[in-house]
Design a protein around this motif. Structure first.
Motif, PDB file in Angstrom:
ATOM      1  N   PRO A 288      -9.102   7.884   4.820  1.00  0.00           N
ATOM      2  CA  PRO A 288      -7.790   7.369   4.406  1.00  0.00           C
ATOM      3  C   PRO A 288      -7.624   7.285   2.895  1.00  0.00           C
ATOM      4  O   PRO A 288      -6.533   7.533   2.365  1.00  0.00           O
ATOM      5  CB  PRO A 288      -7.736   5.975   5.046  1.00  0.00           C
ATOM      6  N   TYR A 289      -8.693   6.967   2.184  1.00  0.00           N
ATOM      7  CA  TYR A 289      -8.604   6.790   0.743  1.00  0.00           C
ATOM      8  C   TYR A 289      -8.626   8.140   0.007  1.00  0.00           C
ATOM      9  O   TYR A 289      -7.820   8.364  -0.906  1.00  0.00           O
ATOM     10  CB  TYR A 289      -9.754   5.908   0.248  1.00  0.00           C
ATOM     11  N   THR A 290      -9.543   9.013   0.385  1.00  0.00           N
ATOM     12  CA  THR A 290      -9.605  10.310  -0.287  1.00  0.00           C
ATOM     13  C   THR A 290      -8.382  11.163   0.029  1.00  0.00           C
ATOM     14  O   THR A 290      -7.886  11.889  -0.839  1.00  0.00           O
ATOM     15  CB  THR A 290     -10.877  11.069   0.121  1.00  0.00           C
ATOM     16  N   HIS A 291      -7.882  11.070   1.251  1.00  0.00           N
ATOM     17  CA  HIS A 291      -6.691  11.844   1.589  1.00  0.00           C
ATOM     18  C   HIS A 291      -5.442  11.279   0.921  1.00  0.00           C
ATOM     19  O   HIS A 291      -4.469  12.010   0.716  1.00  0.00           O
ATOM     20  CB  HIS A 291      -6.505  11.908   3.106  1.00  0.00           C
ATOM     21  N   LEU A 292      -5.452  10.005   0.576  1.00  0.00           N
ATOM     22  CA  LEU A 292      -4.351   9.462  -0.214  1.00  0.00           C
ATOM     23  C   LEU A 292      -4.286  10.169  -1.565  1.00  0.00           C
ATOM     24  O   LEU A 292      -3.195  10.543  -2.029  1.00  0.00           O
ATOM     25  CB  LEU A 292      -4.538   7.958  -0.418  1.00  0.00           C
ATOM     26  N   VAL A 293      -5.439  10.359  -2.203  1.00  0.00           N
ATOM     27  CA  VAL A 293      -5.483  11.068  -3.483  1.00  0.00           C
ATOM     28  C   VAL A 293      -5.029  12.516  -3.300  1.00  0.00           C
ATOM     29  O   VAL A 293      -4.221  13.041  -4.084  1.00  0.00           O
ATOM     30  CB  VAL A 293      -6.909  11.022  -4.073  1.00  0.00           C
ATOM     31  N   THR A 294      -5.520  13.155  -2.241  1.00  0.00           N
ATOM     32  CA  THR A 294      -5.151  14.545  -1.977  1.00  0.00           C
ATOM     33  C   THR A 294      -3.652  14.685  -1.747  1.00  0.00           C
ATOM     34  O   THR A 294      -2.998  15.583  -2.303  1.00  0.00           O
ATOM     35  CB  THR A 294      -5.920  15.055  -0.750  1.00  0.00           C
ATOM     36  N   LEU A 295      -3.080  13.810  -0.952  1.00  0.00           N
ATOM     37  CA  LEU A 295      -1.655  13.895  -0.643  1.00  0.00           C
ATOM     38  C   LEU A 295      -0.787  13.521  -1.840  1.00  0.00           C
ATOM     39  O   LEU A 295       0.321  14.049  -1.989  1.00  0.00           O
ATOM     40  CB  LEU A 295      -1.331  13.005   0.552  1.00  0.00           C
ATOM     41  N   THR A 296      -1.279  12.626  -2.688  1.00  0.00           N
ATOM     42  CA  THR A 296      -0.539  12.337  -3.921  1.00  0.00           C
ATOM     43  C   THR A 296      -0.462  13.586  -4.785  1.00  0.00           C
ATOM     44  O   THR A 296       0.566  13.864  -5.414  1.00  0.00           O
ATOM     45  CB  THR A 296      -1.214  11.188  -4.695  1.00  0.00           C
ATOM     46  N   GLY A 297      -1.546  14.352  -4.792  1.00  0.00           N
ATOM     47  CA  GLY A 297      -1.506  15.639  -5.484  1.00  0.00           C
ATOM     48  C   GLY A 297      -0.455  16.571  -4.902  1.00  0.00           C
ATOM     49  O   GLY A 297       0.279  17.247  -5.636  1.00  0.00           O
ATOM     50  N   VAL A 298      -0.345  16.599  -3.578  1.00  0.00           N
ATOM     51  CA  VAL A 298       0.682  17.421  -2.929  1.00  0.00           C
ATOM     52  C   VAL A 298       2.078  16.949  -3.336  1.00  0.00           C
ATOM     53  O   VAL A 298       2.977  17.762  -3.612  1.00  0.00           O
ATOM     54  CB  VAL A 298       0.518  17.370  -1.398  1.00  0.00           C
ATOM     55  N   LEU A 299       2.277  15.634  -3.378  1.00  0.00           N
ATOM     56  CA  LEU A 299       3.574  15.085  -3.788  1.00  0.00           C
ATOM     57  C   LEU A 299       3.954  15.550  -5.191  1.00  0.00           C
ATOM     58  O   LEU A 299       5.095  15.967  -5.437  1.00  0.00           O
ATOM     59  CB  LEU A 299       3.530  13.561  -3.756  1.00  0.00           C
TER      60      LEU A 299
END
Length: 401
Positions: A288-299
């Motif tokens: 959940p935490y690492t994918h938050l960073v990844t998805l923020t990059g997508v945003l």
């Protein structure tokens, strides 16, 4: 015919509450309702990226990201729930439907959550969490089962954060962001601490070891769907614009960037799914935490692509330059840290390219936005090539040994 299978089917059809817990032999494939659930949240992500693109101040972007953190946590906790409990069961289907409705409500109020719709946003966010806990605790009330205790822990902590969400929305004036930030912090920290709850304690570590490949598949499916937003927003914008050469170049660059990020995400994903029980428990808590960073990059990448379609030429404001360059960097960092924490080593061949993006930030403001995104795409292409070179080197090393 297996008598045990008959008994399980009977439990499924008669609504045996013990059958709410996912069976070890259950399918790892997402149900159709789970996929529909994902589409609702991906639509919310698309809206978040559009809002970030239109924000003129970093403070507004920070507020938008705070709301995105809440939306992402809803998806993440719900996916853990459908991995631990059986999503084919009616109570879980109700949970998914209510949560999807809440996601629609939070997405619809996002553009004006800081103005006149903060209470609607808070209610749409808090309600699914409370409903999920109430349904699960109620459905398992006859059983002194670890599954019920786990649901009770979720309910307790989301009730605590829910009070702050509602208070922050009901107080006079704009939403009190410090209350909402505290609520998000409570949710993230309590999850990382394994939901320490009075009289129940924390979630035992061995329960995380019981997660299945279903959870890994859910994360992969969601990220792949989210990557589509990088081209979705530019497609909507270019369809009502002229097809000038710079704008077309920005559109093609956005498409290529999406494919490159896809390649970076799926690289060695099969080996990541093939984990030991200990690694699987760590992945369940870390994802959940690492994918938050990844998805923020997508945003940020999607927001940058949006700005390119609107204004492909001329000087690029520093804020937009930062979005266009920090997006790919966050994507790489999120994926690299996840890989590292699963004992797969530090992907130095990827991290070595991050200084290139960082060095560009102070100097790219004088460049047209289409050129900034093109350079970022070239860096991503270099990372993909370094993956291929690293694979060949590793294969040769293994052959020598």
């Amino acid at each position: 015919r297996d008598p045990g299978a008959t008994g399980r089917e009977a439990g499924m059809t008669t609504g045996d509450r013990a059958s709410l817990v996912r069976r070890p032999d259950a399918s790892n494939r997402a149900t159709l309702l789970e996929l529909l659930f994902d589409v609702v949240f991906v639509a919310a992500i698309a809206l978040v990226s559009m809002i970030i693109a239109e924000n003129g101040r970093w403070s507004d972007t920070g507020h938008t990201l705070l709301l995105f953190m809440a939306i992402w946590w809803t998806w993440s906790i719900t996916s853990v729930t459908t991995d631990f409990y059986d999503p084919e069961q009616r109570p879980l289907q109700i949970v998914l439907m209510v949560t999807a409705l809440g996601a629609v409500g939070t997405a619809a109020t996002l553009p004006r959550a800081a103005e006149g719709h903060s209470l609607i946003f808070a209610i749409a966010y808090v309600t699914p969490h409370l409903v999920r806990g109430i349904i699960l605790v109620g459905a398992l009330h006859r059983y002194r089962h670890k599954a019920q205790e786990r649901a009770a822990r979720f309910l307790f902590w989301f009730a605590v954060s829910g009070i702050l969400w509602l208070l922050g929305a009901m107080m006079p004036g704009q939403p009190h962001w410090w209350l909402w930030a505290t609520a998000v912090a409570i949710e993230y920290v309590s999850t990382g601490a394994r939901f320490p709850t009075p009289w129940l304690g924390r979630v035992p570590v061995d329960q995380y070891e019981k997660v299945t490949e279903h959870l890994g598949e859910r994360y992969q499916q969601f990220v792949i769907l989210a990557l589509g937003d990088i081209i979705l927003v530019p497609t909507l914008k270019i369809s009502v614009s002229d097809f000038a050469a710079p704008r077309l170049a920005g559109f093609v660059t956005a498409f290529i960037t999406m494919l490159l990020l896809w390649q970076l995400y799926v690289y060695r994903s099969g080996s990541i799914l093939n984990l030991t029980r200990r690694q699987r428990a760590r992945a369940a808590r870390l994802a959940p935490y690492t994918h938050l960073v990844t998805l923020t990059g997508v945003l940020f990448v999607a927001a940058g692509a949006d700005r390119v379609i609107q204004k492909p030429t001329g000087e690029t404001p520093p804020r937009e330059v930062t979005l266009m360059l920090i997006g790919p960097a966050l994507f790489i960092l999120g994926r690299a840290f996840f890989t590292y924490r699963l004992d797969a080593g530090v992907p130095w061949h990827r991290l070595a390219w991050l200084p290139v993006l960082a060095v560009m930030v102070p100097f790219a403001s004088g460049l047209p936005s289409v050129l900034v995104t093109a350079v970022a795409a070239l860096v991503l292409a270099a990372v993909v090539v370094s993956d291929l070179i690293h694979d060949r080197w590793r294969q040769k090393t293994q052959l020598r040994e």
